[in-house]
Structures are given as structure tokens and as C-alpha cells.
Design a protein around this motif. Sequence first.
Motif, short mmCIF file in Angstrom:
data_model
loop_
_atom_site.label_atom_id
_atom_site.label_comp_id
_atom_site.label_asym_id
_atom_site.label_seq_id
_atom_site.Cartn_x
_atom_site.Cartn_y
_atom_site.Cartn_z
N ASP A 1 0.82 -1.22 0.00
CA ASP A 1 0.00 0.00 0.00
C ASP A 1 0.84 1.26 0.00
O ASP A 1 0.31 2.36 0.18
CB ASP A 1 -0.93 0.00 1.21
CG ASP A 1 -0.16 0.03 2.53
OD1 ASP A 1 1.07 -0.20 2.50
OD2 ASP A 1 -0.79 0.26 3.57
N LYS B 1 -9.13 -2.59 -3.79
CA LYS B 1 -8.21 -2.51 -2.66
C LYS B 1 -7.38 -1.23 -2.73
O LYS B 1 -7.27 -0.49 -1.75
CB LYS B 1 -7.30 -3.75 -2.67
CG LYS B 1 -6.27 -3.77 -1.54
CD LYS B 1 -5.53 -5.10 -1.51
CE LYS B 1 -4.67 -5.26 -2.75
NZ LYS B 1 -3.83 -6.48 -2.68
N TRP C 1 -7.28 2.31 -0.38
CA TRP C 1 -6.09 2.99 0.18
C TRP C 1 -5.97 4.41 -0.34
O TRP C 1 -5.57 5.32 0.39
CB TRP C 1 -4.84 2.19 -0.19
CG TRP C 1 -4.74 0.88 0.54
CD1 TRP C 1 -5.24 0.58 1.76
CD2 TRP C 1 -4.09 -0.30 0.07
NE1 TRP C 1 -4.96 -0.72 2.09
CE2 TRP C 1 -4.23 -1.29 1.07
CE3 TRP C 1 -3.41 -0.63 -1.09
CZ2 TRP C 1 -3.73 -2.56 0.95
CZ3 TRP C 1 -2.89 -1.91 -1.22
CH2 TRP C 1 -3.06 -2.88 -0.21
N TYR D 1 -5.18 -9.13 4.81
CA TYR D 1 -3.84 -9.18 4.25
C TYR D 1 -2.82 -9.18 5.40
O TYR D 1 -3.12 -8.76 6.51
CB TYR D 1 -3.56 -7.97 3.33
CG TYR D 1 -4.66 -7.66 2.38
CD1 TYR D 1 -4.83 -8.41 1.23
CD2 TYR D 1 -5.55 -6.62 2.64
CE1 TYR D 1 -5.87 -8.12 0.34
CE2 TYR D 1 -6.59 -6.34 1.77
CZ TYR D 1 -6.75 -7.09 0.62
OH TYR D 1 -7.76 -6.81 -0.24
N PHE E 1 0.15 -7.72 7.43
CA PHE E 1 0.65 -6.36 7.69
C PHE E 1 1.84 -6.46 8.64
O PHE E 1 1.75 -7.08 9.70
CB PHE E 1 -0.44 -5.49 8.30
CG PHE E 1 0.05 -4.12 8.71
CD1 PHE E 1 0.38 -3.18 7.75
CD2 PHE E 1 0.19 -3.79 10.05
CE1 PHE E 1 0.83 -1.93 8.12
CE2 PHE E 1 0.65 -2.53 10.43
CZ PHE E 1 0.97 -1.60 9.46
N GLU F 1 -2.37 -12.79 7.45
CA GLU F 1 -3.61 -12.93 6.68
C GLU F 1 -4.45 -14.07 7.25
O GLU F 1 -3.97 -15.16 7.52
CB GLU F 1 -3.27 -13.21 5.21
CG GLU F 1 -4.50 -13.32 4.32
CD GLU F 1 -4.12 -13.58 2.87
OE1 GLU F 1 -5.05 -13.85 2.07
OE2 GLU F 1 -2.92 -13.52 2.55
N TYR G 1 -6.95 -3.23 5.88
CA TYR G 1 -6.33 -4.56 5.96
C TYR G 1 -7.20 -5.56 6.72
O TYR G 1 -6.87 -6.73 6.75
CB TYR G 1 -4.96 -4.46 6.63
CG TYR G 1 -3.83 -4.10 5.72
CD1 TYR G 1 -2.78 -4.97 5.48
CD2 TYR G 1 -3.82 -2.88 5.06
CE1 TYR G 1 -1.75 -4.63 4.63
CE2 TYR G 1 -2.80 -2.54 4.21
CZ TYR G 1 -1.76 -3.41 4.00
OH TYR G 1 -0.74 -3.07 3.15
#
Length: 578
Positions: free
Chosen positions: A352, A425, A429, A511, A513, A525, A557
Motif C-alpha cells: 500500500d 483494494k 487505500w 492481508y 501487515f 492474513e 487490511y
Amino acid sequence: MVSLPHPYVLHAAVSAPCLCCRKGKDQFDNLEKHTQWGIDVLEKYIKFVKERTEIELSYAKQLRNLSKKYQPKKNSKEEEEYRYTSTRAFLATLNEMNDYAGQHEVISENMTSLITGELTRYVQELKQERKSHFHDGRKAQQHIETCWKQLEASKRRFERDCKEADRAQQYFEKMDADINVTKADVEKARQQAQLRHQMAEDSKAEYSSTLQKFNNEQHEHYYTHIPNIFQKIQEMEERRIVRIGESMKTFAEVDRQVIPIIGKCLDEITKAAEAVDHKNDSQMVIEAFKSGFEPPGDIDFEDFTQPMKRTVSESSLSNSRGDGKSEPKFGSKSKGKLWPFIKKNKGAGPEDFSNLPPEQRRKKLQQKVDELNRDIQKEMDQRDALTKMKDVYIKNPQMGDAASVDHRLAELGQNIEKLRLEVQKFEGWLAEVEGRLPARTEQSRRQSGVYEAQNPSGVNSCAQDRESSPDGSYTEEQSQETEMKVPATDFDDEFDDEEPLPTIGTCKALYTFEGQNEGTISVAEGEMLYVIEEDKGDGWTRIRRNEDEEGYVPTSYVEVYLDKNAKDVHKPLQKISE
């Protein structure tokens, strides 16, 4: 009045025809050498022009290679640098140099076709013509020499017969005067003398005829044949001289024809150079590298001369409330850092682009969204083409099997769906970062205004006022002016409660992170976690894994399941998720 022979002819005395023949032969030799020298000069000029064309081709090739060497590579960082006016001017110079090289190729081609090619054919024709003229000259020279030899033979025969006739006459007279000689012998001598005189007369007539014929041939030779041959040689030589002069003129004209185009190339280079705008380039640099951060405020002076124990500094939100100790999870390690000088994380950045300043992150996300949309369009174009092909196969089975494209259509559909999910997605962001940038759109300002109207208190100011660092992290520091406006009790309520915050729901990590920055937490995830604080509009949600691990993760996320009745911090995660 007698006409004079051709200027090339060297006269000889009529009384010395053999000498004249020798002089004429010498003139042929001289002319043959001179005309051969003229052909050598022409061939030398052809070689000169040919080498010039090779130089032009080599120069053009080197210019093209030079232009190609400095052209920006496609899909590279170097290509992005050519958006500035100075680099665009340089690119225009490279393109014009390529055209400039093309004009030198034109010079080479024109010189090859108009000079070397034409002159080479002309030299071959000239050699054939020269050979023919000198062959005719040699033939005429041999003919006059043959006539001269015949004249000489006739003259010698006439001289011999005259002498024989004189001797026979003298012998007859001697025999006739001698009384002892019979009459028969005298008659025989007389008949012999008469025969000799007749032979001398015949030789004389032949010699006279041969001489007259030779004089006529000689006149024709020196006043007609040879002048005509020399005239042809002279005309041939003059044509050669004119031709080489015309070729030299063409040589200059070929260069002159490309001068306007070369001048236009140079004018375009000058025009591109004059279009260089230093102000515009500077503004582009500003737009490319501006971070979107507000400058940090002044740092308060901390007085260490006081003997008493310092109380909590109101200018810092990272100190603890009463005992001077920092909170284990959100300590004051970042205190004193200024965002322009924060060291960036090395290695590949997160998906991101959270390691970038807000403005740079927004641009990267926008580029990614545009790239994904282009990929979607390509896939959709392929799908439409295959759909049309399938329809054609259905209507005309002989052209192909309609079922053969079903697998590819299904594959394209899956690819499009994946790309759309990726777009959603990254758009999430992008919306998140655009909502935090100072220069917002009108719609973003209206949304922000509604949110602030609904949350007028400063209780959530800590989450809202977190600043992004250039590496995408959000520190607990803020400018001094903001810090001074926030009461210490607000900060204590947010981060320094004696009791842990209650859970308000659960969330599932969509996801992975990596929580590398202070105040964040790493999640994997598919992992289920507790939610202890909702997103306050800054794009971050506060979660807890267990009693000792909690922190912030990007809202995009995780998938949040709010449960307003879930206030027990020790409630099993499996039951909450159920």
C-alpha cells in the motif's frame, strides 16, 4: 583558295610524304595518350565522389547510433525524466539529429545515383567511342602508307625500265655502227631497243597514274579523313570535359538541396531550446517530491535546572501520566524526531506504499489504480474478441469449435475479477490517503466536516492528529501548537488507562501487515483479533491479540465485525467470531 586541314593535323611537305605519315602517326600517339589521361581523370573523380558517399553514410550511421544511444529506454525511470522541458529539449535534439543524419544519407544516395552511377556508364561508353575513333585513324594511316608503297614501287619500276631502255638504245647504236655485225643482229638489237622503250613508256604511264591516285588519296587523307577523325576525337574530349564540369555542379547541388532541411532541423533544435522553462521544471520537481506533511511546530524548552522532579510535559503526548514512565506499547522512542529526517526502511516497500509520504503515496496509488484499469481494459478487449469469435463459430461450425474458447473466456473472467478486486483494494487505500492530505477535494472536505460535526470533542484527537512520517509510519508526535491545545487528561484516557480497553468486536486480517513502526502491530492474513477502538477517520483501527499485544493496523487490511455487547476482554475469540 585552299582550305586548311584540322588543327590537330601536323602538316608535312608534299615532297616528303613519308615524313608526313610519320608525323601523323606521332599525332595519333599523342592524342591517344591525352584522351587516356582524360579518362583517368574522370575515373579519379568517380572514385573521389564514391569515397565521399561512403563518408556521408558512415557519418549518418554514427549520428544515428549516437541519437539511439542517448534515447530514453522504454518503461524505465529514465523515460519519466523526460517530462521536464530541459530533457524534452534534449530529446527533441536527439530526434532532430536523427533527421539530420537522414539528410546525409540522402546526399550519399543522390551522389551515388546522379554522379558515380552516371559517370561510370559514361566512362564505358567513352572508352568504346575512343577505341572506335583511333581504330579508324589507324586504318586510314595504314591505307595511305599502302598507297605510298605502291607509288614507290611504280616509281622504281619506271626508273628501272628507263635505264634498261637507255642501255638497249646504246647497244643498238653500237651494233648499227659496227660493219662486222650482220644485218640480222642489228635488226634484233633494234627490236630490243624498241621493246625497252615501250616498257619504259608503259612504266611511265603506270607511275603517272599511281602518282595521281596517291596524290588524290593523300589529299583525301589529310584534308578529309584525318580531320574528320580528329574532329570526332575533339568532340569526344570536349563532351568529357563538359560532363565532368556538370558532375561537379551536381556535386554542389546535391549538398545545396538538403541545406533547407538541415536548417529546419537546426531551427527545431533552437525552438526546443527556447522552450526550456526553468520555472515549470522547478514546479514539476515540487509536485513530484512534495510530501504533504505540515511543518513541525516549535519544541518546548525543558528546564533541567529545577531541583524538583519534573512533571509531565504538556508538550509531549508520549510521556506517561504520573510516574514518568512510558507506556510499554506506545513509548516515547519517537520523541524528538522530525519527519523530514526520519530514516526510511530499506528493502521492498509494503503493497500500500505506506512507507511513503502522503502525497507520494497518493501518486503511487493513483498510478497503480490507472495501471490496473488499463490491464482490466486489455482483458475485457480480449474477452470481447473471443466472444465475437465464439458467436462466429456458433453460426458457422465449419470455421471452428465454439467450445474451444470457453476455457479462455473463463480464465479471462477470473483475471478481470481479480484485477477488479485489486482496484477496489488500491482505491480504498487511495481514498484513505486522500482523506488525510491537507489539500483535499471538495467532497473530502464535506465528508470531513460532517465527521467533525458529529465528533466535536477532543477525546479522539490523538488518533486523528497522528502524523505520517516519510516512511509511512504514524508517530504519536505532533506540532507543538497542537500538543499544547490537547489536555493531558485526553492523552491519558487514550493510552494510559490503568485497565485495558474493552473489546467492541472482532476482525479478520484480509492481508498480512508488518507493523514495523511504533504503535502498530503485525498481523497475518486470516488471523482473528479483537477490536478495541474503531477507525476515527484516519484510516487506522486499534486491535488486540491478547492482553499484552495491541496496536494499530490499517483499516483496509481488516474486516471488522462489531459487537456492541462484547465488552468482556476475556471472552474467547472463537465464540466472538461465531
